[in-house]
Design a protein around this motif. Structure first.
Motif, short mmCIF file in Angstrom:
data_model
loop_
_atom_site.label_atom_id
_atom_site.label_comp_id
_atom_site.label_asym_id
_atom_site.label_seq_id
_atom_site.Cartn_x
_atom_site.Cartn_y
_atom_site.Cartn_z
N GLY A 357 0.82 -1.21 0.00
CA GLY A 357 0.00 0.00 0.00
C GLY A 357 0.84 1.25 0.00
O GLY A 357 0.72 2.12 -0.87
N CYS A 358 1.76 1.36 0.98
CA CYS A 358 2.55 2.58 1.16
C CYS A 358 3.68 2.71 0.14
O CYS A 358 4.05 3.83 -0.25
CB CYS A 358 3.15 2.61 2.56
N ALA A 359 4.25 1.59 -0.28
CA ALA A 359 5.45 1.66 -1.12
C ALA A 359 5.22 1.25 -2.55
O ALA A 359 6.16 1.23 -3.34
CB ALA A 359 6.55 0.77 -0.50
N ALA A 360 3.99 0.91 -2.93
CA ALA A 360 3.72 0.51 -4.32
C ALA A 360 2.55 1.29 -4.90
O ALA A 360 2.72 2.11 -5.80
CB ALA A 360 3.46 -1.00 -4.38
N VAL A 361 1.34 1.05 -4.39
CA VAL A 361 0.16 1.73 -4.94
C VAL A 361 0.25 3.24 -4.72
O VAL A 361 0.07 4.04 -5.64
CB VAL A 361 -1.13 1.18 -4.29
N TYR A 362 0.55 3.65 -3.48
CA TYR A 362 0.53 5.07 -3.15
C TYR A 362 1.57 5.89 -3.93
O TYR A 362 1.21 6.91 -4.55
CB TYR A 362 0.73 5.27 -1.65
N PRO A 363 2.86 5.53 -3.93
CA PRO A 363 3.81 6.37 -4.67
C PRO A 363 3.54 6.40 -6.17
O PRO A 363 3.81 7.42 -6.82
CB PRO A 363 5.17 5.72 -4.35
N ALA A 364 2.99 5.31 -6.72
CA ALA A 364 2.67 5.31 -8.16
C ALA A 364 1.57 6.31 -8.47
O ALA A 364 1.71 7.16 -9.37
CB ALA A 364 2.26 3.91 -8.60
N VAL A 365 0.47 6.23 -7.73
CA VAL A 365 -0.65 7.15 -7.96
C VAL A 365 -0.24 8.58 -7.63
O VAL A 365 -0.55 9.53 -8.37
CB VAL A 365 -1.88 6.73 -7.12
N ALA A 366 0.48 8.76 -6.52
CA ALA A 366 0.86 10.11 -6.08
C ALA A 366 1.84 10.77 -7.05
O ALA A 366 1.73 11.97 -7.34
CB ALA A 366 1.46 10.06 -4.68
N ALA A 367 2.80 10.00 -7.56
CA ALA A 367 3.78 10.57 -8.49
C ALA A 367 3.10 11.02 -9.78
O ALA A 367 3.39 12.10 -10.31
CB ALA A 367 4.87 9.54 -8.79
N ILE A 368 2.18 10.20 -10.28
CA ILE A 368 1.47 10.56 -11.50
C ILE A 368 0.54 11.75 -11.24
O ILE A 368 0.36 12.63 -12.08
CB ILE A 368 0.71 9.34 -12.05
N PHE A 369 -0.05 11.80 -10.05
CA PHE A 369 -0.87 12.96 -9.66
C PHE A 369 -0.04 14.24 -9.71
O PHE A 369 -0.47 15.27 -10.26
CB PHE A 369 -1.43 12.75 -8.26
N VAL A 370 1.16 14.21 -9.12
CA VAL A 370 2.02 15.39 -9.09
C VAL A 370 2.41 15.79 -10.51
O VAL A 370 2.39 16.98 -10.87
CB VAL A 370 3.28 15.12 -8.24
N ALA A 371 2.74 14.80 -11.35
CA ALA A 371 3.10 15.10 -12.73
C ALA A 371 1.93 15.74 -13.48
O ALA A 371 2.11 16.73 -14.22
CB ALA A 371 3.55 13.82 -13.44
N GLN A 372 0.73 15.21 -13.29
CA GLN A 372 -0.46 15.77 -13.95
C GLN A 372 -0.75 17.17 -13.42
O GLN A 372 -1.14 18.06 -14.19
CB GLN A 372 -1.65 14.84 -13.73
#
Length: 463
Positions: A357-372
């Motif tokens: 949860g913390c080290a796979a799903v979250y950073p993936a979604v959050a990083a793409i969110f920041v990029a968008q």
């Protein structure tokens, strides 16, 4: 993989409570009555089951949380009910955490000594890390796909002024630094303005305990009294932990009540799409990927989730993999049928480094969110970097544990603005509940699957 002794016998030694006690849902039989025991079986009421009590605690906590919100605050201070819920919940998590150091020390040293009875122990350890990586890989893929489909960073009304750089950041050298013990107790100190706080580094405790365990085994006969003491000490620690674990329904009610009272729905605001994306990703991991892994290894999906429910629910309300670790290890041994020799190695290690949860799903979604959000276009190389960081990064940030630290590692690797972390801080507690629930469930899943594939799982627990 085979054992030289019976796993089902060895992992039940020194247990003061039966499996029926652990779940509260087993059948009880009369003994010494002179009649056929099969005619004396009686089904325990559903409400005596540990899982049922956890569910009841959740509903009671929800009700108390809404009541506390209805009462409102008293100036800048919490009302009496909110303060009570927060105090009881914090006390319960503190009780769980206080037993973590003695549990790790006793369990790991005993585990290392008992691994003498298990053939191919090194292969078992490698298999554990391999399955950690497999589930992390598919979890981060899920996060990437969900973020690309739902696009949570586009059209958000969040104010860009909320962006701020975090106080701490992830580092690829943190893992190497963290596993080198600073002292024999694995203690870390943090200086405040008027206080000094102490904490335990779990990775350092694991390293210290494993070294002591190996040294004791190599010492031979003269170390037998020490190993016997550690095994007795482990039984005592587990008895105390069981008393604490039995308070879980009360702790659950207090913690979920505090969450409802403190956060409600107010914090979602402009980040509602991001929260939805995170929980969709977590739901796919827990509801699709994990069941596929279980089925592929011949394990019942229904039975696994029934057994792991106390772990998942406590992870959700406590938001602490470390706090749930004692419960997770007990469930792995008593309910899943994972031998104690292996569970006492895999569960503590997973609690420090296995975080789908913390080290796979979250950073993936959050990083793409920041990029968008910042209008940065990502290419295939960026997505490959997200996968690499997520599969390896939980270990690399274990010394400075936290999803926020993990996100900074991902953003810095991709070259995205670290200030984007500040955009997500408002809803951190809400998404952390789901992240931790998936973390602890994945830790239990990996230990169970590895034990099953190695042929050391007690199959009678799944009959």
């Amino acid at each position: 993989m085979t054992t030289q002794t019976s796993a089902s016998e060895s992992h039940n030694d020194s247990r003061g409570d039966s499996t029926a006690d652990a779940t509260g849902a087993g059948d009880s039989t009369a003994s010494g009555s002179g009649t056929n025991s099969s005619t004396q079986q009686s089904k325990s009421p559903w409400y005596t089951g540990f899982g049922s009590q956890i569910i009841l605690g959740l509903f009671i906590g929800l009700g108390l949380g809404f009541v506390a919100r209805a009462i409102g605050t008293q100036g800048e201070e919490d009302n009496w009910l909110g303060a009570l819920l927060d105090g009881v919940g914090s006390a319960y998590v503190q009780l769980l955490k206080v037993m973590i150091p003695p549990l790790i020390i006793a369990a790991v040293i005993t585990s290392v000594a008992n691994l003498r009875k298990v053939t191919n122990a090194a292969r078992l350890a490698i298999s554990t890390l391999w399955w950690f990586a497999i589930t992390a890989f598919f979890s981060v893929l899920t996060g990437i796909v969900v973020a690309l489909v739902l696009r949570p960073g586009e059209g958000t009304s969040i104010d860009a002024s909320a962006a701020q750089a975090p106080e701490s950041q992830g580092s690829w050298t943190a893992f190497l630094q963290s596993i080198v013990p600073q002292n024999i107790f694995g203690l870390q100190t943090k200086l405040g303005e008027d206080s000094v706080s102490l904490s335990f580094n779990v990775l350092q405790l694991l390293v210290i305990s494993m070294v002591i365990g190996v040294a004791a085994v190599k010492t031979g006969k003269s170390a037998e009294p020490f190993l016997n003491f550690m095994e007795s000490f482990l039984s005592i620690v587990q008895k105390v932990l069981w008393w604490i674990i039995r308070l879980a329904p009360i702790g659950t009610a207090a913690l979920i009540g505090t969450a409802v009272y403190s956060y409600g729905w107010d914090a979602l605001g402009a980040l509602g799409n991001f929260v939805i994306a995170i929980y969709v990703g977590l739901a796919i991991v827990a509801g699709v990927i994990y069941p596929v892994v279980l089925k592929a290894n011949g394990l019942s999906v229904r039975e696994f989730y029934r057994k792991v429910w106390p772990v998942t629910s406590l992870g959700f309300v406590t938001r602490s993999s470390m706090g749930v670790m004692p419960v997770n290890q007990r469930v792995a041994e008593d309910e899943m049928g994972v031998p104690r020799e292996y569970a006492s190695f895999a569960i503590p290690l997973g609690s420090a480094t296995k975080m789908d949860g913390c080290a796979a799903v979250y950073p993936a979604v959050a990083a793409i969110f920041v990029a968008q959000f910042y209008g940065v276009d990502l290419n295939i190389t960026h997505y490959l970097l997200i996968i690499m960081v997520s599969v390896l990064g939980s270990a690399a940030t274990a010394g400075t544990t936290g999803a926020t630290v993990m996100l900074t590692l991902t953003l810095s690797t991709l070259g995205l603005p670290l200030a984007g972390v500040g955009l997500l801080l408002a809803i951190e507690p809400i998404i952390d509940m789901g992240r931790t629930a998936v973390n602890v469930t994945g830790q239990s899943l990996s230990a169970t699957v590895v034990a099953k594939r190695a042929g050391i799982l007690d199959g009678s627990r799944w009959a």
